[in-house]
Design a protein around this motif. Structure first.
Motif, PDB file in Angstrom:
ATOM      1  N   ILE A 138       0.992   0.857   8.504  1.00 24.85           N
ATOM      2  CA  ILE A 138       1.646   1.897   7.459  1.00 24.85           C
ATOM      3  C   ILE A 138       1.023   1.503   6.110  1.00 24.85           C
ATOM      4  O   ILE A 138       0.492   0.518   6.031  1.00 24.85           O
ATOM      5  CB  ILE A 138       3.057   1.382   7.381  1.00 24.85           C
ATOM      6  CG1 ILE A 138       3.436   0.167   7.121  1.00 24.85           C
ATOM      7  CG2 ILE A 138       4.029   2.219   8.343  1.00 24.85           C
ATOM      8  CD1 ILE A 138       4.804  -0.500   6.942  1.00 24.85           C
ATOM      9  N   PRO A 139       0.812   2.547   5.277  1.00 22.21           N
ATOM     10  CA  PRO A 139       1.373   3.952   5.468  1.00 22.21           C
ATOM     11  C   PRO A 139       0.610   4.589   6.636  1.00 22.21           C
ATOM     12  O   PRO A 139      -0.761   4.512   6.632  1.00 22.21           O
ATOM     13  CB  PRO A 139       1.405   4.635   4.217  1.00 22.21           C
ATOM     14  CG  PRO A 139       0.173   4.036   3.497  1.00 22.21           C
ATOM     15  CD  PRO A 139       0.249   2.397   4.032  1.00 22.21           C
TER      16      PRO A 139
ATOM     17  N   GLY B 176      -3.515   3.974   2.823  1.00 24.08           N
ATOM     18  CA  GLY B 176      -2.790   4.753   1.402  1.00 24.08           C
ATOM     19  C   GLY B 176      -3.928   5.590   0.955  1.00 24.08           C
ATOM     20  O   GLY B 176      -5.454   5.578   1.379  1.00 24.08           O
ATOM     21  N   LEU B 177      -3.633   6.675   0.263  1.00 27.08           N
ATOM     22  CA  LEU B 177      -4.398   7.735  -0.070  1.00 27.08           C
ATOM     23  C   LEU B 177      -3.792   8.229  -1.527  1.00 27.08           C
ATOM     24  O   LEU B 177      -2.729   8.191  -1.524  1.00 27.08           O
ATOM     25  CB  LEU B 177      -4.623   8.920   0.929  1.00 27.08           C
ATOM     26  CG  LEU B 177      -5.669   9.885   0.668  1.00 27.08           C
ATOM     27  CD1 LEU B 177      -7.029   9.193   1.060  1.00 27.08           C
ATOM     28  CD2 LEU B 177      -5.420  10.965   1.848  1.00 27.08           C
ATOM     29  N   ASP B 178      -4.862   8.961  -2.281  1.00 28.36           N
ATOM     30  CA  ASP B 178      -4.389   9.703  -3.479  1.00 28.36           C
ATOM     31  C   ASP B 178      -4.078  11.005  -3.073  1.00 28.36           C
ATOM     32  O   ASP B 178      -4.689  11.954  -2.666  1.00 28.36           O
ATOM     33  CB  ASP B 178      -5.484   9.940  -4.526  1.00 28.36           C
ATOM     34  CG  ASP B 178      -5.023  10.563  -5.678  1.00 28.36           C
ATOM     35  OD1 ASP B 178      -3.773  11.228  -5.708  1.00 28.36           O
ATOM     36  OD2 ASP B 178      -5.819  10.828  -6.572  1.00 28.36           O
TER      37      ASP B 178
ATOM     38  N   LYS C 214      15.874   1.908  -7.715  1.00 28.07           N
ATOM     39  CA  LYS C 214      14.898   1.215  -8.731  1.00 28.07           C
ATOM     40  C   LYS C 214      13.738   2.080  -8.937  1.00 28.07           C
ATOM     41  O   LYS C 214      13.210   2.327 -10.076  1.00 28.07           O
ATOM     42  CB  LYS C 214      14.568   0.267  -8.098  1.00 28.07           C
ATOM     43  CG  LYS C 214      15.509  -1.042  -8.352  1.00 28.07           C
ATOM     44  CD  LYS C 214      14.935  -2.305  -7.442  1.00 28.07           C
ATOM     45  CE  LYS C 214      15.985  -3.329  -7.169  1.00 28.07           C
ATOM     46  NZ  LYS C 214      15.574  -4.117  -6.347  1.00 28.07           N
ATOM     47  N   HIS C 215      13.559   3.110  -7.985  1.00 32.33           N
ATOM     48  CA  HIS C 215      12.488   4.062  -7.977  1.00 32.33           C
ATOM     49  C   HIS C 215      12.921   5.387  -7.611  1.00 32.33           C
ATOM     50  O   HIS C 215      12.937   5.675  -6.626  1.00 32.33           O
ATOM     51  CB  HIS C 215      11.195   3.647  -7.263  1.00 32.33           C
ATOM     52  CG  HIS C 215      11.008   2.334  -7.466  1.00 32.33           C
ATOM     53  ND1 HIS C 215      10.156   1.726  -8.362  1.00 32.33           N
ATOM     54  CD2 HIS C 215      11.275   1.125  -6.642  1.00 32.33           C
ATOM     55  CE1 HIS C 215       9.848   0.380  -8.367  1.00 32.33           C
ATOM     56  NE2 HIS C 215      10.611   0.022  -7.372  1.00 32.33           N
TER      57      HIS C 215
ATOM     58  N   GLU D 131       0.892  -1.191   0.021  1.00 26.35           N
ATOM     59  CA  GLU D 131      -0.065   0.010  -0.119  1.00 26.35           C
ATOM     60  C   GLU D 131       0.802   1.406   0.080  1.00 26.35           C
ATOM     61  O   GLU D 131       0.472   2.406  -0.539  1.00 26.35           O
ATOM     62  CB  GLU D 131      -0.909  -0.069   1.116  1.00 26.35           C
ATOM     63  CG  GLU D 131      -2.043   1.145   1.018  1.00 26.35           C
ATOM     64  CD  GLU D 131      -3.112   0.645   2.192  1.00 26.35           C
ATOM     65  OE1 GLU D 131      -4.147   1.563   2.132  1.00 26.35           O
ATOM     66  OE2 GLU D 131      -3.090  -0.218   3.174  1.00 26.35           O
ATOM     67  N   CYS D 132       1.946   1.352   0.670  1.00 27.78           N
ATOM     68  CA  CYS D 132       3.036   2.395   0.760  1.00 27.78           C
ATOM     69  C   CYS D 132       3.462   2.585  -0.740  1.00 27.78           C
ATOM     70  O   CYS D 132       3.494   3.909  -1.154  1.00 27.78           O
ATOM     71  CB  CYS D 132       4.051   2.071   1.573  1.00 27.78           C
ATOM     72  SG  CYS D 132       3.684   1.779   3.409  1.00 27.78           S
ATOM     73  N   LEU D 133       3.821   1.499  -1.438  1.00 26.69           N
ATOM     74  CA  LEU D 133       4.485   1.410  -2.595  1.00 26.69           C
ATOM     75  C   LEU D 133       3.434   2.098  -3.771  1.00 26.69           C
ATOM     76  O   LEU D 133       3.649   2.914  -4.522  1.00 26.69           O
ATOM     77  CB  LEU D 133       5.040   0.350  -3.016  1.00 26.69           C
ATOM     78  CG  LEU D 133       6.042  -0.319  -2.043  1.00 26.69           C
ATOM     79  CD1 LEU D 133       6.581  -1.550  -2.714  1.00 26.69           C
ATOM     80  CD2 LEU D 133       7.272   0.796  -2.176  1.00 26.69           C
ATOM     81  N   GLN D 134       2.188   1.640  -3.399  1.00 24.12           N
ATOM     82  CA  GLN D 134       1.155   1.934  -4.433  1.00 24.12           C
ATOM     83  C   GLN D 134       0.696   3.571  -4.189  1.00 24.12           C
ATOM     84  O   GLN D 134       0.418   4.284  -5.184  1.00 24.12           O
ATOM     85  CB  GLN D 134      -0.183   1.383  -4.160  1.00 24.12           C
ATOM     86  CG  GLN D 134      -1.411   1.440  -4.895  1.00 24.12           C
ATOM     87  CD  GLN D 134      -2.612   0.593  -4.516  1.00 24.12           C
ATOM     88  OE1 GLN D 134      -2.644  -0.070  -3.501  1.00 24.12           O
ATOM     89  NE2 GLN D 134      -3.678   0.709  -5.302  1.00 24.12           N
TER      90      GLN D 134
END
Length: 159
Positions: free
Chosen positions: A127-128, A146-148, A105-106, A66-69
């Protein structure tokens, strides 16, 4: 089972549910200035660099899906904000080597730092978890999950 036993079980279940919700879905009160944060080179982050600026503080981990998303939307918000006024601080308890490998990588442009202790030790159980503080250090907003972050309302809050 008698009525008293059922009522007792329901009461215990309610208390347990309340405790679980507060432990895992409510952001704890945190003061970033009192945390020992290290840059990826091992030097201690100077908290004076954060004073007088709006802070976007995200607790995350390299292994957290979810953090990476949500990371691309954080980058988008970062790109829309005045970097002289807003600091995006990405805090993890992963090792500096893990974070550096992730960034190789990112290559996200936000400020990535490592916490000297486990996230759970400071009360971050999920997390996140993200906080926004104003330029005087007052918490304006927090969110668990997670959130936008590129949402125009959030970007307006940051600016």
């Amino acid at each position: 089972m008698n009525k008293r036993a059922i009522i007792l079980l329901l009461a215990i279940g309610s208390v347990f549910a309340f405790w679980m919700y507060n432990k895992y879905r409510v952001a704890p009160d945190l003061d970033v200035e009192h945390l020992t944060l290290k840059n990826l080179d091992g030097s201690v982050l100077n908290s004076n660099d954060l004073r007088g600026k709006t802070l976007f503080v995200n607790y995350w981990a390299t292994w957290c899906g979810e953090c990476l998303q949500e990371m691309p939307s954080i980058e988008e918000a970062y790109n829309q904000c005045d970097r002289e006024k807003v600091v995006f601080l990405m805090i993890t308890d992963d090792s500096p080597e893990k974070v550096q490998n992730f960034l190789n990588k990112h290559p996200y442009p936000m400020k990535f730092v490592c916490l000297d202790q486990r996230l759970q030790e400071i009360g971050i159980n999920t997390i996140p978890t993200t906080y926004i503080y104003d330029d005087e250090g007052y918490e304006l907003f927090n969110h668990v999950g997670g959130l936008d972050w590129s949402d125009p309302g959030i970007v307006a809050l940051l600016q």
